[in-house]
Design a protein around this motif. Structure first.
Motif, mmCIF file in Angstrom:
data_model
loop_
_atom_site.group_PDB
_atom_site.id
_atom_site.type_symbol
_atom_site.label_atom_id
_atom_site.label_comp_id
_atom_site.label_asym_id
_atom_site.label_seq_id
_atom_site.Cartn_x
_atom_site.Cartn_y
_atom_site.Cartn_z
ATOM 1 N N LEU A 150 0.792 -0.754 -0.471
ATOM 2 C CA LEU A 150 0.052 0.056 0.312
ATOM 3 C C LEU A 150 0.337 1.378 -0.609
ATOM 4 N N THR A 151 1.485 1.175 0.851
ATOM 5 C CA THR A 151 2.871 2.492 1.027
ATOM 6 C C THR A 151 3.806 2.381 -0.909
ATOM 7 N N SER A 152 3.844 1.825 -0.890
ATOM 8 C CA SER A 152 4.234 1.813 -2.313
ATOM 9 C C SER A 152 3.485 1.670 -3.784
ATOM 10 N N LEU A 153 2.542 1.281 -3.627
ATOM 11 C CA LEU A 153 1.014 1.586 -4.877
ATOM 12 C C LEU A 153 0.284 3.054 -4.717
ATOM 13 N N GLY A 154 0.811 3.580 -3.217
ATOM 14 C CA GLY A 154 -0.339 4.324 -3.168
ATOM 15 C C GLY A 154 0.153 5.953 -4.209
ATOM 16 N N GLY A 155 -1.284 6.354 -4.267
ATOM 17 C CA GLY A 155 -1.489 7.052 -5.214
ATOM 18 C C GLY A 155 -1.665 6.616 -7.120
ATOM 19 N N GLN A 156 -1.343 5.574 -6.796
ATOM 20 C CA GLN A 156 -1.605 4.605 -8.247
ATOM 21 C C GLN A 156 -2.749 5.095 -8.668
ATOM 22 N N PRO A 157 -3.079 5.278 -9.953
ATOM 23 C CA PRO A 157 -4.729 5.085 -10.265
ATOM 24 C C PRO A 157 -5.146 3.391 -10.488
ATOM 25 N N ASP A 158 -6.367 2.843 -10.336
ATOM 26 C CA ASP A 158 -6.099 1.113 -10.065
ATOM 27 C C ASP A 158 -5.661 0.650 -11.877
ATOM 28 N N ASP A 159 -5.994 1.341 -12.707
ATOM 29 C CA ASP A 159 -5.983 0.470 -13.996
ATOM 30 C C ASP A 159 -4.246 0.429 -14.075
ATOM 31 N N ARG A 160 -2.848 1.569 -13.424
ATOM 32 C CA ARG A 160 -1.866 1.520 -13.799
ATOM 33 C C ARG A 160 -1.121 0.419 -12.973
ATOM 34 N N VAL A 161 -1.952 0.050 -12.128
ATOM 35 C CA VAL A 161 -1.566 -1.199 -11.036
ATOM 36 C C VAL A 161 -1.049 -2.488 -11.863
ATOM 37 N N PRO A 162 -1.626 -2.531 -12.664
ATOM 38 C CA PRO A 162 -1.649 -4.394 -13.920
ATOM 39 C C PRO A 162 -0.124 -3.703 -14.773
ATOM 40 N N GLY A 163 0.767 -2.306 -14.615
ATOM 41 C CA GLY A 163 1.679 -1.767 -15.423
ATOM 42 C C GLY A 163 2.755 -2.280 -14.428
ATOM 43 N N ILE A 164 2.246 -3.403 -12.967
ATOM 44 C CA ILE A 164 3.191 -3.094 -11.915
ATOM 45 C C ILE A 164 4.217 -4.840 -11.521
ATOM 46 N N ILE A 165 4.918 -5.659 -12.287
ATOM 47 C CA ILE A 165 5.325 -6.600 -11.459
ATOM 48 C C ILE A 165 5.692 -6.578 -10.263
ATOM 49 N N LEU A 166 4.451 -7.537 -9.615
ATOM 50 C CA LEU A 166 4.922 -7.629 -7.788
ATOM 51 C C LEU A 166 6.184 -8.479 -7.501
ATOM 52 N N ALA A 167 6.960 -9.424 -7.359
ATOM 53 C CA ALA A 167 8.023 -9.799 -6.893
ATOM 54 C C ALA A 167 8.221 -10.148 -5.353
ATOM 55 N N TYR A 168 7.699 -11.013 -4.769
ATOM 56 C CA TYR A 168 7.083 -11.631 -3.681
ATOM 57 C C TYR A 168 8.914 -12.200 -3.471
ATOM 58 N N GLU A 169 9.563 -11.672 -2.410
ATOM 59 C CA GLU A 169 10.504 -12.158 -2.060
ATOM 60 C C GLU A 169 11.205 -12.241 -0.552
ATOM 61 N N PRO A 170 10.466 -13.378 0.124
ATOM 62 C CA PRO A 170 10.563 -13.279 1.540
ATOM 63 C C PRO A 170 12.368 -12.966 1.779
#
Ligand code: PGA
Length: 269
Positions: A150-170
């Motif tokens: 939520l901190t990293s994506l704060g302010g991003q419109p919903d339709d822009r989110v799929p342009g970001i790749i999330l990498a889950y790296e424990p």
């Protein structure tokens, strides 16, 4: 159906000459592999970016940076900007790798500005997220993932989110002896998709790629890729040699075919 990703961050490895050698060997090893249904990227160190982008130009392999600054230019000694990455031939940029956060004091508040700049510049951010061993032991993994996301994506419109790749790296599984167990990866990826759904809507959640990184090898990659919410692999050590990355690319391409068949079967029945 989400397009799967095979990516490798080279960290502080491969200068210009080694990057060119890597590219030539990887391209040769990829010839028999049909990687047309997946996205493949390598993230060399800054000084090798331009040479690597040229060496991979006649291939499906894209190049990205391992970090960037949120401003385009100015008095930021030692930093690299989004326009500089683009000029060097980059399409991707890795943000918030745990080594940046832990060893160089970066914060997710800074990462948020970097995500925003990368998106407006036309770079695809690969945004790293992950809990520490302690947060895991305290049962706070999903809460931490929600805060980071939520901190990293704060302010991003919903339709822009799929342009970001999330990498889950424990963080406890990076540079470790073993990857996180598939059952554990499955729970975290499901939690991440639920966070996206809650805050950015069903469509953004369904379209956003969430890849796994942390001690992935050609041997342990398949069961991780078989998890529904895992959309690719992000690999360090096991892909620092072209032979290893070629095997990872083959695994991801095979998984893409299996997942496409599953989707076709579900749609058909
Ligand atoms: P590793 O690195 O595969 O060597 O654990 C993963 C990473 O740092 O992204």
């Amino acid at each position: 159906m989400r397009r799967l990703v095979a990516g490798t961050g080279w960290k502080m490895n491969n200068g210009i000459a080694d990057s060119i050698r890597y590219a030539e060997e990887l391209k040769a090893r990829m010839r028999p592999i049909d990687a047309s249904a997946i996205d493949v990227c390598v993230l060399p160190p800054f000084t090798s970016l331009s040479a690597a982008a040229q060496a991979f130009a006649d291939s499906p392999v894209a190049v990205g940076g391992q970090n960037m600054h949120w401003e385009d230019d100015g008095s930021w000694t030692g930093e690299i900007s989004a326009p500089m990455l683009l000029e060097a031939g980059c399409r991707y940029v890795e943000l918030a790798h745990s080594e940046r956060l832990l060893r160089f004091g970066e914060t997710y508040a800074q990462v948020r500005r970097k995500v925003d700049k990368a998106m407006s510049a036309g770079l695809t951010p690969i945004l790293c997220l992950g809990e520490t061993a302690r947060e895991k032991a305290e049962g706070r993994a999903d809460q931490v993932l929600a805060e980071q996301t939520l901190t990293s994506l704060g302010g991003q419109p919903d339709d822009r989110v799929p342009g970001i790749i999330l990498a889950y790296e424990p963080r406890w599984a990076i540079g470790a002896a073993e990857a996180a167990p598939p059952g554990y990866v499955e729970e975290r990826h499901r939690a991440l998709r639920a966070i996206l759904r809650e805050h950015h809507g069903r469509e953004a959640a369904e379209r956003t790629r969430i890849i796994y990184g942390g001690s992935v090898t050609p041997e342990n990659g398949r069961p991780i890729l078989d998890i529904e919410d895992v959309d690719g692999l992000f690999v360090g050590r096991a892909a620092w040699k072209p032979e290893g990355f070629a095997r990872i690319i083959e695994l991801v391409a095979d998984a893409a075919r299996r997942k496409a068949l599953d989707v076709a079967r579900t749609d058909g029945g």
